[in-house]
Design a protein around this motif. Structure first.
Motif, PDB file in Angstrom:
ATOM      1  N   ARG A 137       0.549  -2.452  -1.973  1.00 14.19           N
ATOM      2  CA  ARG A 137       0.246  -1.094  -2.400  1.00 14.19           C
ATOM      3  C   ARG A 137      -0.868  -0.455  -1.577  1.00 14.19           C
ATOM      4  O   ARG A 137      -0.844   0.754  -1.317  1.00 14.19           O
ATOM      5  CB  ARG A 137      -0.144  -1.100  -3.878  1.00 14.19           C
ATOM      6  CG  ARG A 137       1.011  -1.387  -4.810  1.00 14.19           C
ATOM      7  CD  ARG A 137       0.543  -1.561  -6.236  1.00 14.19           C
ATOM      8  NE  ARG A 137       1.671  -1.837  -7.122  1.00 14.19           N
ATOM      9  CZ  ARG A 137       1.552  -2.262  -8.369  1.00 14.19           C
ATOM     10  NH1 ARG A 137       0.342  -2.472  -8.886  1.00 14.19           N
ATOM     11  NH2 ARG A 137       2.629  -2.485  -9.104  1.00 14.19           N
ATOM     12  N   LYS A 151      -1.433  -0.483   1.405  1.00  8.94           N
ATOM     13  CA  LYS A 151      -0.958   0.077   2.674  1.00  8.94           C
ATOM     14  C   LYS A 151      -0.707   1.572   2.561  1.00  8.94           C
ATOM     15  O   LYS A 151      -0.896   2.318   3.523  1.00  8.94           O
ATOM     16  CB  LYS A 151       0.314  -0.650   3.122  1.00  8.94           C
ATOM     17  CG  LYS A 151       0.086  -2.095   3.526  1.00  8.94           C
ATOM     18  CD  LYS A 151       1.399  -2.771   3.897  1.00  8.94           C
ATOM     19  CE  LYS A 151       1.186  -4.241   4.240  1.00  8.94           C
ATOM     20  NZ  LYS A 151       2.458  -4.931   4.568  1.00  8.94           N
ATOM     21  N   TYR A 152      -0.252   2.040   1.393  1.00 10.47           N
ATOM     22  CA  TYR A 152      -0.032   3.478   1.254  1.00 10.47           C
ATOM     23  C   TYR A 152      -1.108   4.175   0.422  1.00 10.47           C
ATOM     24  O   TYR A 152      -1.182   5.396   0.417  1.00 10.47           O
ATOM     25  CB  TYR A 152       1.370   3.770   0.694  1.00 10.47           C
ATOM     26  CG  TYR A 152       1.681   3.225  -0.671  1.00 10.47           C
ATOM     27  CD1 TYR A 152       1.259   3.879  -1.825  1.00 10.47           C
ATOM     28  CD2 TYR A 152       2.424   2.062  -0.821  1.00 10.47           C
ATOM     29  CE1 TYR A 152       1.546   3.383  -3.076  1.00 10.47           C
ATOM     30  CE2 TYR A 152       2.716   1.555  -2.082  1.00 10.47           C
ATOM     31  CZ  TYR A 152       2.283   2.228  -3.204  1.00 10.47           C
ATOM     32  OH  TYR A 152       2.569   1.734  -4.456  1.00 10.47           O
ATOM     33  N   GLN A 205       5.767  13.543  -1.667  1.00  8.91           N
ATOM     34  CA  GLN A 205       6.566  12.626  -0.855  1.00  8.91           C
ATOM     35  C   GLN A 205       7.197  11.596  -1.774  1.00  8.91           C
ATOM     36  O   GLN A 205       6.584  11.195  -2.769  1.00  8.91           O
ATOM     37  CB  GLN A 205       5.701  11.849   0.149  1.00  8.91           C
ATOM     38  CG  GLN A 205       5.017  12.642   1.223  1.00  8.91           C
ATOM     39  CD  GLN A 205       4.113  11.698   2.023  1.00  8.91           C
ATOM     40  OE1 GLN A 205       2.953  11.501   1.672  1.00  8.91           O
ATOM     41  NE2 GLN A 205       4.634  11.124   3.088  1.00  8.91           N
ATOM     42  N   LEU A 230       8.666   7.772  -1.180  1.00  6.21           N
ATOM     43  CA  LEU A 230       8.824   6.662  -0.250  1.00  6.21           C
ATOM     44  C   LEU A 230       9.654   5.571  -0.904  1.00  6.21           C
ATOM     45  O   LEU A 230       9.659   5.427  -2.122  1.00  6.21           O
ATOM     46  CB  LEU A 230       7.456   6.097   0.148  1.00  6.21           C
ATOM     47  CG  LEU A 230       6.403   7.102   0.633  1.00  6.21           C
ATOM     48  CD1 LEU A 230       5.072   6.385   0.902  1.00  6.21           C
ATOM     49  CD2 LEU A 230       6.879   7.828   1.878  1.00  6.21           C
ATOM     50  N   ASP A 257      10.533   1.386  -1.108  1.00  7.97           N
ATOM     51  CA  ASP A 257       9.933   0.077  -0.831  1.00  7.97           C
ATOM     52  C   ASP A 257      10.778  -0.999  -1.517  1.00  7.97           C
ATOM     53  O   ASP A 257      11.591  -0.704  -2.402  1.00  7.97           O
ATOM     54  CB  ASP A 257       8.487   0.031  -1.338  1.00  7.97           C
ATOM     55  CG  ASP A 257       7.630  -0.975  -0.596  1.00  7.97           C
ATOM     56  OD1 ASP A 257       8.155  -1.706   0.263  1.00  7.97           O
ATOM     57  OD2 ASP A 257       6.417  -1.034  -0.883  1.00  7.97           O
TER      58      ASP A 257
END
Length: 305
Positions: A93, A95-96, A246, A248, A250
């Motif tokens: 998590r 990372k974003y 946004q 994303l 995963d």
């Protein structure tokens, strides 16, 4: 089985509603089912839990319910085990999340469980507040000096003022009866330009859409979830919220986990064969599912503008 007259998310009429499954994991009454709205693409439980049933479930039953679903690897029985089991999740998590943090950000996590996301942020110098309805987890957090409240309504007036840089929650929105109102209430807590960041299950999960494993189907559709969102149905909600966003994609669970589901029909296989398969193959498998759109997780990032 009670049949819905309209979709509870978009109000599409009955002819747009089809049954997904009459098996709801954890439903002792056997009176509930999951439906698919062909108009907005959401999957939803009908009838849902009443307010009293929901309050009792999260106050007294949730940890035991999750322990039964996750098994010993989930760490739901002991706080320390929960932190250790979720360290790979925290790293994934971050990372974003990291790009949206300043040097000393004010962070609110809604549904912070054992605090495994918050403690490293506190150690890094961020000012963190939690919301957690679970009695066992909230008592532990308070004992460690974390400001934690049992629900959003208990946030003090000074906290409710728009002063957070980041509000985040993970696998919470699918538990909420009114997702749009829930997101809007959190956006009101953000500074201008602040970020609301969240994860939810993706109904395109490959164990459901690709492999069609009967044991997984009996496990997946949970009484704890009023909703299962797809990319399209999540965007339907976010369009109604009306802020820049946004979405994303995963993938949380690895090839080892999916192999155990296929072989044994049960959860708990994360990392089981990684030493033989190699971490590179495991990661390549995850990224392949993301590229195909057949992954298990959706990430929403909304900007308070």
């Amino acid at each position: 089985m009670a049949l819905p007259q309209t979709c509870p998310l978009c109000a599409a009429t009955a002819e747009k509603q089809i049954v997904v499954t009459a098996h709801v994991y954890g439903d002792k009454s056997r009176q509930r089912a999951f439906f698919h709205c062909l108009a907005c693409d959401v999957r939803y439980q009908h009838p849902g839990l009443t307010a009293d049933e929901e309050a009792r479930f999260y106050a007294a039953e949730f940890e035991g319910f999750m322990a039964g679903r996750a098994g010993v690897q989930g760490g739901w029985q002991k706080i320390e085990d929960h932190h250790r089991a979720n360290e790979p999740t925290r790293l994934r998590r971050m990372k974003y999340i990291q790009p949206h943090l300043g040097a000393r950000s004010k962070v609110l996590e809604v549904g912070c469980s054992s605090g495994f996301m918050l403690f490293p942020l506190i150690e890094a110098g961020h000012q963190c507040t939690g919301v957690e309805p679970s009695g066992a987890f909230s008592e532990y957090l308070r004992s460690r000096g974390v400001e934690v409240h049992s629900d959003m309504r208990q946030l003090p007036a000074e906290v409710r003022q728009a002063n957070f840089d980041v509000v985040m929650h993970f696998f919470v929105l699918e538990h909420i009866a009114d997702p749009q109102a829930f997101l809007e209430s959190q956006l009101a807590l953000l500074k201008p330009g602040g970020k609301l960041i969240f994860e939810i299950p993706n109904v395109a999960d490959p164990l459901h859409t690709v492999y069609d494993i009967p044991a997984f189907e009996r496990f997946y559709w949970s009484i704890a979830h009023p909703w299962y969102f797809s990319d399209a149905s999540l965007r339907h909600v976010l369009d109604r919220v009306g802020r820049p966003y946004q979405v994303l994609l995963d993938q949380r669970y690895d090839l080892s986990n999916h192999m155990v589901w296929a072989r044994d029909g049960r959860p708990g296989g994360m990392g089981r064969f990684t030493s033989q398969l190699g971490a590179e193959l495991e990661e390549s498998y995850k990224q392949g599912l993301v590229r195909a759109g057949k992954c298990d997780t959706l990430i929403g990032i909304i900007t308070n503008s």
